[in-house]
Scaffold this motif. Structure first.
Motif, PDB file in Angstrom:
ATOM      1  N   LEU A 232       0.737  -1.243   0.174  1.00  0.00           N
ATOM      2  CA  LEU A 232       0.165  -0.046   0.145  1.00  0.00           C
ATOM      3  C   LEU A 232       0.971   1.132   0.096  1.00  0.00           C
ATOM      4  O   LEU A 232       0.569   2.139  -0.681  1.00  0.00           O
ATOM      5  CB  LEU A 232      -0.910   0.023   1.175  1.00  0.00           C
ATOM      6  CG  LEU A 232      -2.096  -1.087   1.207  1.00  0.00           C
ATOM      7  CD1 LEU A 232      -2.660  -0.955   2.449  1.00  0.00           C
ATOM      8  CD2 LEU A 232      -2.898  -0.447   0.045  1.00  0.00           C
ATOM      9  N   ILE A 233       2.049   1.186   0.733  1.00  0.00           N
ATOM     10  CA  ILE A 233       2.847   2.492   1.062  1.00  0.00           C
ATOM     11  C   ILE A 233       3.555   2.421  -0.486  1.00  0.00           C
ATOM     12  O   ILE A 233       3.687   3.663  -0.858  1.00  0.00           O
ATOM     13  CB  ILE A 233       3.780   2.349   2.114  1.00  0.00           C
ATOM     14  CG1 ILE A 233       3.242   2.243   3.417  1.00  0.00           C
ATOM     15  CG2 ILE A 233       4.888   3.193   1.923  1.00  0.00           C
ATOM     16  CD1 ILE A 233       4.080   1.697   4.496  1.00  0.00           C
ATOM     17  N   ALA A 234       3.819   1.528  -1.185  1.00  0.00           N
ATOM     18  CA  ALA A 234       4.579   1.609  -2.255  1.00  0.00           C
ATOM     19  C   ALA A 234       3.816   1.715  -3.485  1.00  0.00           C
ATOM     20  O   ALA A 234       4.132   2.259  -4.616  1.00  0.00           O
ATOM     21  CB  ALA A 234       5.550   0.472  -2.636  1.00  0.00           C
ATOM     22  N   ARG A 235       2.396   1.723  -3.224  1.00  0.00           N
ATOM     23  CA  ARG A 235       1.146   1.994  -4.456  1.00  0.00           C
ATOM     24  C   ARG A 235       1.403   0.708  -5.463  1.00  0.00           C
ATOM     25  O   ARG A 235       1.162   1.076  -6.398  1.00  0.00           O
ATOM     26  CB  ARG A 235       1.461   3.269  -4.948  1.00  0.00           C
ATOM     27  CG  ARG A 235       1.001   4.529  -3.798  1.00  0.00           C
ATOM     28  CD  ARG A 235       1.048   5.756  -4.539  1.00  0.00           C
ATOM     29  NE  ARG A 235       0.758   6.883  -3.621  1.00  0.00           N
ATOM     30  CZ  ARG A 235       0.501   8.268  -4.000  1.00  0.00           C
ATOM     31  NH1 ARG A 235       0.767   8.327  -5.336  1.00  0.00           N
ATOM     32  NH2 ARG A 235       0.218   8.973  -3.028  1.00  0.00           N
ATOM     33  N   GLN A 236       1.635  -0.129  -4.859  1.00  0.00           N
ATOM     34  CA  GLN A 236       1.761  -1.421  -5.776  1.00  0.00           C
ATOM     35  C   GLN A 236       0.493  -2.422  -5.488  1.00  0.00           C
ATOM     36  O   GLN A 236      -0.508  -2.251  -4.626  1.00  0.00           O
ATOM     37  CB  GLN A 236       2.846  -2.362  -5.433  1.00  0.00           C
ATOM     38  CG  GLN A 236       4.322  -1.378  -5.567  1.00  0.00           C
ATOM     39  CD  GLN A 236       5.350  -2.629  -5.237  1.00  0.00           C
ATOM     40  OE1 GLN A 236       5.423  -3.299  -4.252  1.00  0.00           O
ATOM     41  NE2 GLN A 236       6.569  -1.997  -5.508  1.00  0.00           N
ATOM     42  N   PRO A 237       0.140  -3.235  -6.650  1.00  0.00           N
ATOM     43  CA  PRO A 237      -0.941  -4.057  -6.532  1.00  0.00           C
ATOM     44  C   PRO A 237      -1.151  -4.932  -5.268  1.00  0.00           C
ATOM     45  O   PRO A 237      -0.011  -5.653  -4.902  1.00  0.00           O
ATOM     46  CB  PRO A 237      -0.764  -5.096  -7.857  1.00  0.00           C
ATOM     47  CG  PRO A 237       0.153  -4.313  -8.739  1.00  0.00           C
ATOM     48  CD  PRO A 237       1.185  -3.543  -7.751  1.00  0.00           C
ATOM     49  N   VAL A 238      -2.084  -4.736  -4.549  1.00  0.00           N
ATOM     50  CA  VAL A 238      -1.994  -5.469  -3.264  1.00  0.00           C
ATOM     51  C   VAL A 238      -3.119  -6.773  -3.102  1.00  0.00           C
ATOM     52  O   VAL A 238      -3.173  -7.302  -2.114  1.00  0.00           O
ATOM     53  CB  VAL A 238      -2.778  -4.524  -2.129  1.00  0.00           C
ATOM     54  CG1 VAL A 238      -1.957  -3.167  -1.986  1.00  0.00           C
ATOM     55  CG2 VAL A 238      -4.197  -4.086  -2.547  1.00  0.00           C
ATOM     56  N   THR A 239      -3.395  -7.125  -4.489  1.00  0.00           N
ATOM     57  CA  THR A 239      -4.494  -8.263  -4.422  1.00  0.00           C
ATOM     58  C   THR A 239      -3.966  -9.498  -3.692  1.00  0.00           C
ATOM     59  O   THR A 239      -4.570 -10.175  -2.778  1.00  0.00           O
ATOM     60  CB  THR A 239      -4.826  -8.768  -5.767  1.00  0.00           C
ATOM     61  OG1 THR A 239      -5.364  -7.661  -6.536  1.00  0.00           O
ATOM     62  CG2 THR A 239      -5.824  -9.903  -5.722  1.00  0.00           C
ATOM     63  N   ALA A 240      -2.673  -9.794  -3.984  1.00  0.00           N
ATOM     64  CA  ALA A 240      -1.961 -11.324  -3.385  1.00  0.00           C
ATOM     65  C   ALA A 240      -1.750 -10.724  -2.027  1.00  0.00           C
ATOM     66  O   ALA A 240      -1.894 -11.813  -1.210  1.00  0.00           O
ATOM     67  CB  ALA A 240      -0.514 -11.406  -4.324  1.00  0.00           C
TER      68      ALA A 240
END
Length: 247
Positions: A96-104
């Motif tokens: 979340l902090i890195a604004r990356q996909p969080v689905t996994a």
């Protein structure tokens, strides 16, 4: 071959699109021409995906084993659960902090949380593995049933990815390959249950946790590779583009 009813075809198209989309997001697109190693690594999510999948469970079993009381034969359940769920939460927060996909990561956090809830509410460490049993049973049944009724989930996903929809069902060779691929995946999930359930009923938490890890990614990765290679072999280079162009 008698064409399927419109409703059945529509449902299969929707399911194929959903499965194919998920496979594409996971890096499993045979039309891209990527190397087998790249595809398998992408399916596992790279180093971060491997850690998110393995580390929470590994921490749980290591901490529980190291804290086993010789008198009671039980480890520190709350510490094991807390660290396991905490690590899953850290992975989610990092994405979340890195604004990356969080689905996994979110999926891993939810899985860890649900498993922890089973164990915490019952006070039995072995119940931490119940959600995994349910998941394996559902996935295994879905692959098996899809194979037996002639609508292999592998075929539906591959048909969408290769641009031919459900046309593969008219090809005996493709139907046969997709049937056995679905059976192979069903067998993987069944094998996990056959090996792990006796350990669960024996309340052997350490062996159960260890085998869950061993039968996780180490078996998942080779089967992904076999599936990808088999699907690629069914479609000579450029065939998918020709199919799409003809539609």
């Amino acid at each position: 071959m008698t064409p399927p009813p419109a409703a059945e075809a529509s449902a299969s198209d929707l399911l194929g699109a959903a499965l194919g989309g998920a496979a594409r997001r996971a890096g499993l697109d045979p039309a891209e021409g990527a190397s087998t190693g790249h595809v398998v690594w992408a399916a596992m999510g790279g180093w971060r995906g491997v850690l998110e999948s393995v580390l929470p469970g590994l921490v749980f079993i290591v901490v529980y084993t190291l804290t086993i009381d010789p008198d009671t034969g039980e480890g520190d359940l709350w510490l094991s659960l807390g660290l396991s769920v905490g690590i899953a939460a850290v992975f989610t927060a990092a994405r979340l902090i890195a604004r990356q996909p969080v689905t996994a990561a979110i999926g891993g956090l939810i899985a860890a949380g649900v498993a922890a809830a089973f164990a915490a509410f019952t006070g039995e460490a072995s119940n931490n593995f119940i959600p995994g049993f349910i998941t394996n049973a559902l996935y295994g049944s879905a692959f098996l049933i899809s194979a037996l009724i002639g609508w292999s989930l592998i075929g539906l996903a591959a048909g969408f990815l290769m641009g031919e929809g459900t046309a593969w069902r008219a090809d005996k060779r493709k139907r046969r390959v997709y049937f056995w691929l679905a059976i192979a995946w069903a067998s993987l999930f069944a094998a996990r249950l056959l090996v792990q359930l006796p350990l669960y009923f024996a309340d052997n938490v350490t062996a159960l946790g260890t085998l869950k890890l061993v039968m996780g990614l180490p078996l998942f990765a080779p089967l992904v590779a076999v599936t990808w290679l088999a699907v690629r072999a069914l479609y000579p280079r450029g065939e998918s583009n020709e199919v799409t162009a003809a539609e």
